[in-house]
Design an enzyme around this catalytic site. Structure first.
Site, mmCIF file in Angstrom:
data_model
loop_
_atom_site.group_PDB
_atom_site.id
_atom_site.type_symbol
_atom_site.label_atom_id
_atom_site.label_comp_id
_atom_site.label_asym_id
_atom_site.label_seq_id
_atom_site.Cartn_x
_atom_site.Cartn_y
_atom_site.Cartn_z
ATOM 1 N N LEU A 83 -2.027 53.890 -10.680
ATOM 2 C CA LEU A 83 -1.116 54.845 -10.025
ATOM 3 C C LEU A 83 -1.790 56.213 -9.922
ATOM 4 O O LEU A 83 -1.763 56.864 -8.873
ATOM 5 C CB LEU A 83 0.204 54.942 -10.815
ATOM 6 C CG LEU A 83 1.233 55.930 -10.266
ATOM 7 C CD1 LEU A 83 1.688 55.540 -8.868
ATOM 8 C CD2 LEU A 83 2.450 56.036 -11.196
ATOM 9 N N HIS A 96 14.834 52.323 -3.827
ATOM 10 C CA HIS A 96 14.532 52.938 -2.529
ATOM 11 C C HIS A 96 15.684 52.821 -1.522
ATOM 12 O O HIS A 96 16.092 53.796 -0.908
ATOM 13 C CB HIS A 96 13.281 52.298 -1.897
ATOM 14 C CG HIS A 96 12.088 52.265 -2.800
ATOM 15 N ND1 HIS A 96 11.840 53.236 -3.734
ATOM 16 C CD2 HIS A 96 11.044 51.389 -2.904
ATOM 17 C CE1 HIS A 96 10.714 52.959 -4.374
ATOM 18 N NE2 HIS A 96 10.213 51.841 -3.895
HETATM 19 C C1 BG6 Z 1 7.138 49.945 -4.336
HETATM 20 C C2 BG6 Z 1 7.308 48.466 -4.583
HETATM 21 O O1 BG6 Z 1 8.054 50.682 -5.073
HETATM 22 O O2 BG6 Z 1 7.302 50.210 -2.955
HETATM 23 C C3 BG6 Z 1 6.343 47.659 -3.743
HETATM 24 O O3 BG6 Z 1 7.101 48.197 -5.960
HETATM 25 C C4 BG6 Z 1 6.489 48.034 -2.282
HETATM 26 O O4 BG6 Z 1 6.558 46.264 -3.915
HETATM 27 C C5 BG6 Z 1 6.383 49.541 -2.120
HETATM 28 O O5 BG6 Z 1 5.461 47.390 -1.562
HETATM 29 C C6 BG6 Z 1 6.632 49.978 -0.707
HETATM 30 O O6 BG6 Z 1 6.316 51.317 -0.560
HETATM 31 P P1 BG6 Z 1 5.742 51.868 0.805
HETATM 32 O O7 BG6 Z 1 5.558 53.325 0.555
HETATM 33 O O8 BG6 Z 1 4.464 51.123 1.059
HETATM 34 O O9 BG6 Z 1 6.774 51.569 1.836
#
Ligand code: BG6
Length: 492
Positions: free
Chosen positions: A17, A252
């Site tokens: 990360l 999200h």
């Molecule tokens: C993360 C998930 O929080 O968000 C992942 O753990 C996912 O599985 C990702 O792929 C998606 O994020 P972004 O920014 O690529 O849409």
């Protein structure tokens, strides 16, 4: 403020990360002159990294242009690495000594004495935990005991997962809450840092025409869609304990929903915004099994892509969903009766994150059988807002046709680089702005909505339906919302 002293400690500095997100975001702020003038960054981890190893990690994902590359040496000058354990007080005390040493160096540039700077709360210490959640409490408690000084401004940044159901999340909030006040805690949900998610507030409350129709009188349904084309690809061992609902819906997508659905906050102050987001989540009942369609991907039709269960670490009998579609209702005056469709899945036919708002048919006989107006806010892959609008077919015809008022950011705001979510969120932390971070009570509400369903899945009572890698989802994906809503909801 320009004369603030800022120290950012990145715990987990040797991890993924930090390498992929945290350091690049800090670098981006540095390059954009948005890091306070007097800043120091400490990477902290257990690994015994040489200065070269550390620098290699910090720079692994930065410096794509010559201009950026020219700034790397300056950035590295403000970065330092400290090796330490996550449970040893003496290591945290050594970290504090280093922080204070650097603060004194920085103070020498601007203040006659260090204590003066401290008294005026010009010293900010940001503790960023780029760590697995199992370490959160132990590291937060070491910080509190050994590297925390109430005379300074202290901020703790953590990132999901925040627990794996209501109970564990509540416990985590309680444990963290004993160490840091809610005001000091910044829970990252990186979707809240995305340009188009941040934009919802402006769209809804700065435009009279959206504000006027944002309710059950005019809106037929709202879809929040998250589609990825890749599967778990090697992350299966981790994902199997999580599943798509914990991975992206509980956090999200429910965050996005709460911003689209909330009542107008009385101001742009973070607590006013978060109050309204929490309020609207409270109006959603826990999701029942009959409100959801679950899927798990299998090999692609041509056999070239593996199924979920082929991923190393996924048990043969796994019932973890990699796809979920659900229809929720918000029980308040603004939304009663409007279906909210949330659809999320991996290994699907295309990659898209969007919010689609479909309006009701126009009443009256003047133009019968019209297509519905729609507002689409596309979060990714390309930032865009478009409004499906009826117009007269150009030319001699008097027929109507549906077309789009199109605000694709790439063409409309040419040359503007949209920052990565992490850059804007870290900047918010530095500015002490909580608007785009998840408050403990919001988190609790989001878990309340999904926990009973998750427990049913965890207990093995539910079998997700198979869908081939690269398809639109399991059988019934397009009919499911229709069944629940009582009318056809357009396909995505
Ligand atoms: C993360 C998930 O929080 O968000 C992942 O753990 C996912 O599985 C990702 O792929 C998606 O994020 P972004 O920014 O690529 O849409």
């Amino acid at each position: 403020r320009k004369d603030d002293l800022t120290t950012i400690v990145v715990f987990g500095a040797s991890g993924d990360l930090a390498k992929k997100k945290t350091f690049p975001a800090l670098f981006h702020l540095y390059v954009s002159n948005l890091l306070p003038l007097h800043s120091r960054i400490f990477g902290y981890a257990r690994s015994n990294l040489s200065r070269e190893d550390f620098e290699a990690r910090v720079t692994a994902n930065i410096g794509k242009t010559p201009e950026e590359r020219a700034k790397i040496p300056g950035f590295l000058k403000i970065c330092d690495y400290i090796q330490g354990q996550y449970d040893k007080g003496e290591d945290f005390r050594r970290l504090l000594e280093n922080i204070v040493k650097q603060e004194r160096v920085m103070t020498a540039d601007i203040y006659s004495d260090y204590e003066n700077a401290v008294i005026n709360k010009r010293n900010k210490r940001v503790f960023y935990l780029a760590l697995p959640p199992s370490q959160f409490v132990s590291v937060a408690s070491q910080i509190k005991q050994n590297a925390y000084d109430p005379k300074h401004v202290n901020r703790l940044v953590i990132e999901k997962p925040f627990g794996n159901d209501s109970e564990s999340s509540h416990q985590l909030s309680e444990d963290i809450g004993k160490l840091f006040s809610e005001d000091e805690v910044y829970r990252i949900d990186h979707y809240l840092g995305k340009e188009m998610v941040k934009n919802i507030l402006a769209l809804r409350f700065a435009n009279v025409f959206y504000q006027a129709v944002w309710n059950k009188e005019h809106i037929a349904n709202i879809q929040i869609v998250f589609k990825e084309t890749i599967g778990t690809e090697g992350r299966g061992g981790y994902f199997d304990n999580v599943g798509i609902i914990r991975d992206v819906i509980q956090n999200h997508l429910l965050q996005v929903l709460s911003i689209v659905a909330m009542e107008e906050p009385s101001s742009l102050k973070s607590e006013d915004i978060r109050d309204q987001k929490t309020e609207v989540l409270k109006k959603i009942k826990p999701i029942g099994l009959d409100q959801v369609l679950l899927g798990q991907y299998t090999k692609s039709a041509d056999g070239s892509k593996p199924g979920y269960k082929d991923d190393a670490g996924v048990p043969e009998n796994s019932n973890t969903p990699t796809f979920a579609e659900m229809v929720l209702e918000i029980d308040n005056d603004r939304w009663r009766g409007v279906p909210w469709v949330i659809k999320a899945g991996k290994a699907l036919d295309n990659a898209k994150v969007l919010i689609r708002i479909q309006f009701k048919e126009r009443s009256g006989d003047m133009f019968p059988d019209l297509a519905r107006n729609e507002l689409v806010v596309q979060v990714s892959p390309e930032e865009a807002i478009y409004m499906k609008t009826l117009v007269k077919e150009p030319g001699l015809s008097t027929n109507l046709t549906i077309s789009e008022l199109d605000l694709t950011y790439r063409s409309r705001f040419e040359g503007i680089k949209i920052p990565d979510a992490y850059s804007t969120l870290i900047l918010d932390v530095l500015n002490g702005d909580h608007s785009n971070f998840v408050r403990a009570d919001e988190l609790e509400e989001a878990w309340r909505i999904v926990t009973p369903l998750l427990h049913q899945i965890d207990s093995g009572k539910v079998e997700p339906l198979p869908y081939p890698y690269g398809s639109r989802g399991p059988e019934g994906v397009d009919e499911f919302p229709e069944l629940r809503a009582g009318y056809k909801v357009p396909e995505i």
